[in-house]
Design a protein around this motif. Sequence first.
Motif, mmCIF file in Angstrom:
data_model
loop_
_atom_site.group_PDB
_atom_site.id
_atom_site.type_symbol
_atom_site.label_atom_id
_atom_site.label_comp_id
_atom_site.label_asym_id
_atom_site.label_seq_id
_atom_site.Cartn_x
_atom_site.Cartn_y
_atom_site.Cartn_z
ATOM 1 N N ALA A 206 0.823 -1.216 0.000
ATOM 2 C CA ALA A 206 0.000 0.000 0.000
ATOM 3 C C ALA A 206 0.850 1.256 0.000
ATOM 4 C CB ALA A 206 -0.929 -0.010 1.212
ATOM 5 N N TRP A 207 1.973 1.234 0.680
ATOM 6 C CA TRP A 207 2.871 2.394 0.743
ATOM 7 C C TRP A 207 3.474 2.694 -0.624
ATOM 8 C CZ3 TRP A 207 8.409 1.937 3.135
ATOM 9 C CH2 TRP A 207 9.086 3.141 2.966
ATOM 10 N N LEU A 208 3.884 1.661 -1.353
ATOM 11 C CA LEU A 208 4.573 1.848 -2.626
ATOM 12 C C LEU A 208 3.617 2.011 -3.801
ATOM 13 C CD1 LEU A 208 7.475 -0.737 -2.201
ATOM 14 C CD2 LEU A 208 7.482 1.715 -1.725
ATOM 15 N N THR A 209 2.327 1.907 -3.568
ATOM 16 C CA THR A 209 1.347 2.118 -4.636
ATOM 17 C C THR A 209 1.081 3.615 -4.777
ATOM 18 O OG1 THR A 209 0.312 -0.021 -4.180
ATOM 19 C CG2 THR A 209 -0.965 1.577 -5.459
ATOM 20 N N ALA A 212 -2.568 5.055 -4.426
ATOM 21 C CA ALA A 212 -3.282 4.975 -3.160
ATOM 22 C C ALA A 212 -3.465 6.370 -2.573
ATOM 23 C CB ALA A 212 -2.518 4.086 -2.181
ATOM 24 N N PRO A 213 -4.505 6.597 -1.775
ATOM 25 C CA PRO A 213 -4.712 7.909 -1.147
ATOM 26 C C PRO A 213 -3.549 8.288 -0.244
ATOM 27 C CG PRO A 213 -6.692 6.564 -1.000
ATOM 28 C CD PRO A 213 -5.617 5.669 -1.487
ATOM 29 N N THR A 214 -3.361 9.591 -0.053
ATOM 30 C CA THR A 214 -2.219 10.084 0.709
ATOM 31 C C THR A 214 -2.275 9.637 2.165
ATOM 32 O OG1 THR A 214 -2.142 12.018 -0.735
ATOM 33 C CG2 THR A 214 -0.946 12.164 1.334
ATOM 34 N N THR A 215 -3.446 9.739 2.796
ATOM 35 C CA THR A 215 -3.571 9.351 4.202
ATOM 36 C C THR A 215 -3.262 7.874 4.393
ATOM 37 O OG1 THR A 215 -5.283 11.035 4.477
ATOM 38 C CG2 THR A 215 -5.095 9.370 6.189
ATOM 39 N N ALA A 216 -3.776 7.041 3.511
ATOM 40 C CA ALA A 216 -3.523 5.609 3.616
ATOM 41 C C ALA A 216 -2.056 5.289 3.378
ATOM 42 C CB ALA A 216 -4.405 4.853 2.609
ATOM 43 N N ARG A 217 -1.419 5.979 2.445
ATOM 44 C CA ARG A 217 -0.001 5.725 2.176
ATOM 45 C C ARG A 217 0.862 6.135 3.363
ATOM 46 N NH1 ARG A 217 2.405 7.942 -3.130
ATOM 47 N NH2 ARG A 217 4.083 6.605 -2.367
ATOM 48 N N THR A 218 0.514 7.225 4.014
ATOM 49 C CA THR A 218 1.278 7.656 5.183
ATOM 50 C C THR A 218 1.166 6.635 6.311
ATOM 51 O OG1 THR A 218 0.889 9.965 4.591
ATOM 52 C CG2 THR A 218 1.601 9.523 6.839
ATOM 53 N N MET A 267 -4.198 -2.933 12.999
ATOM 54 C CA MET A 267 -3.538 -2.150 11.955
ATOM 55 C C MET A 267 -4.010 -2.565 10.567
ATOM 56 S SD MET A 267 0.372 -1.565 13.301
ATOM 57 C CE MET A 267 0.749 -3.312 13.402
ATOM 58 N N GLY A 268 -4.223 -3.860 10.370
ATOM 59 C CA GLY A 268 -4.716 -4.307 9.070
ATOM 60 C C GLY A 268 -6.099 -3.779 8.768
ATOM 61 N N ALA A 269 -6.982 -3.814 9.786
ATOM 62 C CA ALA A 269 -8.338 -3.296 9.589
ATOM 63 C C ALA A 269 -8.318 -1.789 9.342
ATOM 64 C CB ALA A 269 -9.191 -3.626 10.811
ATOM 65 N N ALA A 270 -7.460 -1.059 10.066
ATOM 66 C CA ALA A 270 -7.378 0.398 9.881
ATOM 67 C C ALA A 270 -6.864 0.745 8.485
ATOM 68 C CB ALA A 270 -6.473 1.004 10.950
ATOM 69 N N LEU A 271 -5.846 0.043 8.006
ATOM 70 C CA LEU A 271 -5.302 0.331 6.682
ATOM 71 C C LEU A 271 -6.323 0.025 5.588
ATOM 72 C CD1 LEU A 271 -3.016 1.200 4.868
ATOM 73 C CD2 LEU A 271 -2.058 -1.112 5.023
ATOM 74 N N ALA A 272 -7.014 -1.095 5.723
ATOM 75 C CA ALA A 272 -8.047 -1.424 4.728
ATOM 76 C C ALA A 272 -9.165 -0.388 4.741
ATOM 77 C CB ALA A 272 -8.607 -2.818 5.014
ATOM 78 N N HIS A 273 -9.520 0.097 5.928
ATOM 79 C CA HIS A 273 -10.565 1.126 6.022
ATOM 80 C C HIS A 273 -10.114 2.429 5.362
ATOM 81 C CE1 HIS A 273 -13.908 3.404 7.678
ATOM 82 N NE2 HIS A 273 -13.043 4.303 8.131
ATOM 83 N N LEU A 274 -8.855 2.838 5.578
ATOM 84 C CA LEU A 274 -8.341 4.068 4.953
ATOM 85 C C LEU A 274 -8.294 3.945 3.432
ATOM 86 C CD1 LEU A 274 -5.404 5.020 7.377
ATOM 87 C CD2 LEU A 274 -7.587 6.204 7.099
ATOM 88 N N SER A 279 -10.641 6.129 -1.191
ATOM 89 C CA SER A 279 -10.952 5.846 -2.592
ATOM 90 C C SER A 279 -12.388 6.232 -2.906
ATOM 91 C CB SER A 279 -10.704 4.381 -2.913
ATOM 92 O OG SER A 279 -9.347 4.037 -2.694
ATOM 93 N N SER A 280 -13.311 5.951 -1.965
ATOM 94 C CA SER A 280 -14.710 6.314 -2.169
ATOM 95 C C SER A 280 -14.879 7.823 -2.172
ATOM 96 C CB SER A 280 -15.567 5.681 -1.070
ATOM 97 O OG SER A 280 -15.444 4.274 -1.078
ATOM 98 N N ALA A 281 -14.143 8.526 -1.299
ATOM 99 C CA ALA A 281 -14.226 9.988 -1.260
ATOM 100 C C ALA A 281 -13.697 10.608 -2.531
ATOM 101 C CB ALA A 281 -13.447 10.519 -0.056
#
Length: 286
Positions: A206-209, A212-218, A267-274, A279-281
């Motif tokens: 997710a970081w290297l994609t 991906a949204p900025t918040t999720a990548r951070t 952490m996995g659930a939080a990253l998937a949620h971000l 992406s929906s936003a």
Amino acid sequence: MTTTTTERPKAYPPPVEALLPKARKLTAKLGEVPSRNRLMTELRIGAPKARAVLDALTAPSDQTDNIPAATSPNRPAVVPAEATGDSGQQTREQTEFIAETTAGTAPLSADVVKPESPQVATSVDPGTAEQPKPASKPQKSVKTWPVLLLAAPAFVAIWSGWVGLGALTGFGVVHPLPGILDGFSINTAITLPIGVETYAAYALRAWLTTTAPTTARTFAKVSAIGALILGALGQIAYHLMSAAGITTAPWWITTAVACLPVAVLGMGAALAHLLRTDSSADSSGS
């Protein structure tokens, strides 16, 4: 007895009006408006005068029609005395020079004088024209199969290290379905390599994609680095205790290892949620 001395006419730089007939003749010969360098070579003039002649050749038709009648090749051009700041003798010398220059030049048709298309009016030097860049060759994609070769020995070492550390911290064989499947058992130590290392790979992806949204990548960047460091510390702790003959890990190591399954789940659930929420936003905003 009075002797009359005839002075030789002085050479003056020919004006633009005197050079236009030759320039038009060259235009008819080439079939297009010559470049500045070609005018300099053919008319033997400098760059400023060649630029002025080129501007006169490419001027719109209404400006071309306003060129003084002195530019006609059938009669000499007359330069006003006030424009030269000299006497009538100087004006006569200039008139004779211009007449000699334009003598024998046939008048050109209106098709040559007036540019027919914008391409002729905006012609550029061949040397300065921008050449098209050659098409770049498609780059070959990097093969990813060596990653599998690298992952095979790493998987064996990481798996054995985490399972061994789990055994030292109280993880072991359990019967998850008592009374239903009494014979079914599972070693809970496998939750450590599956949970920690799987999340590290997921967060790293997710970081290297870049899409991906900025918040999720951070979030993925920070947690991926933390998961990799935590995995390295777990391997170090196991091998140090195993080499020292320790059969039971200290309480603080046991506490940290016991919290790992819960931590990686959160952490996995939080990253998937971000990833899903951002992406929906972006989709609704666009």
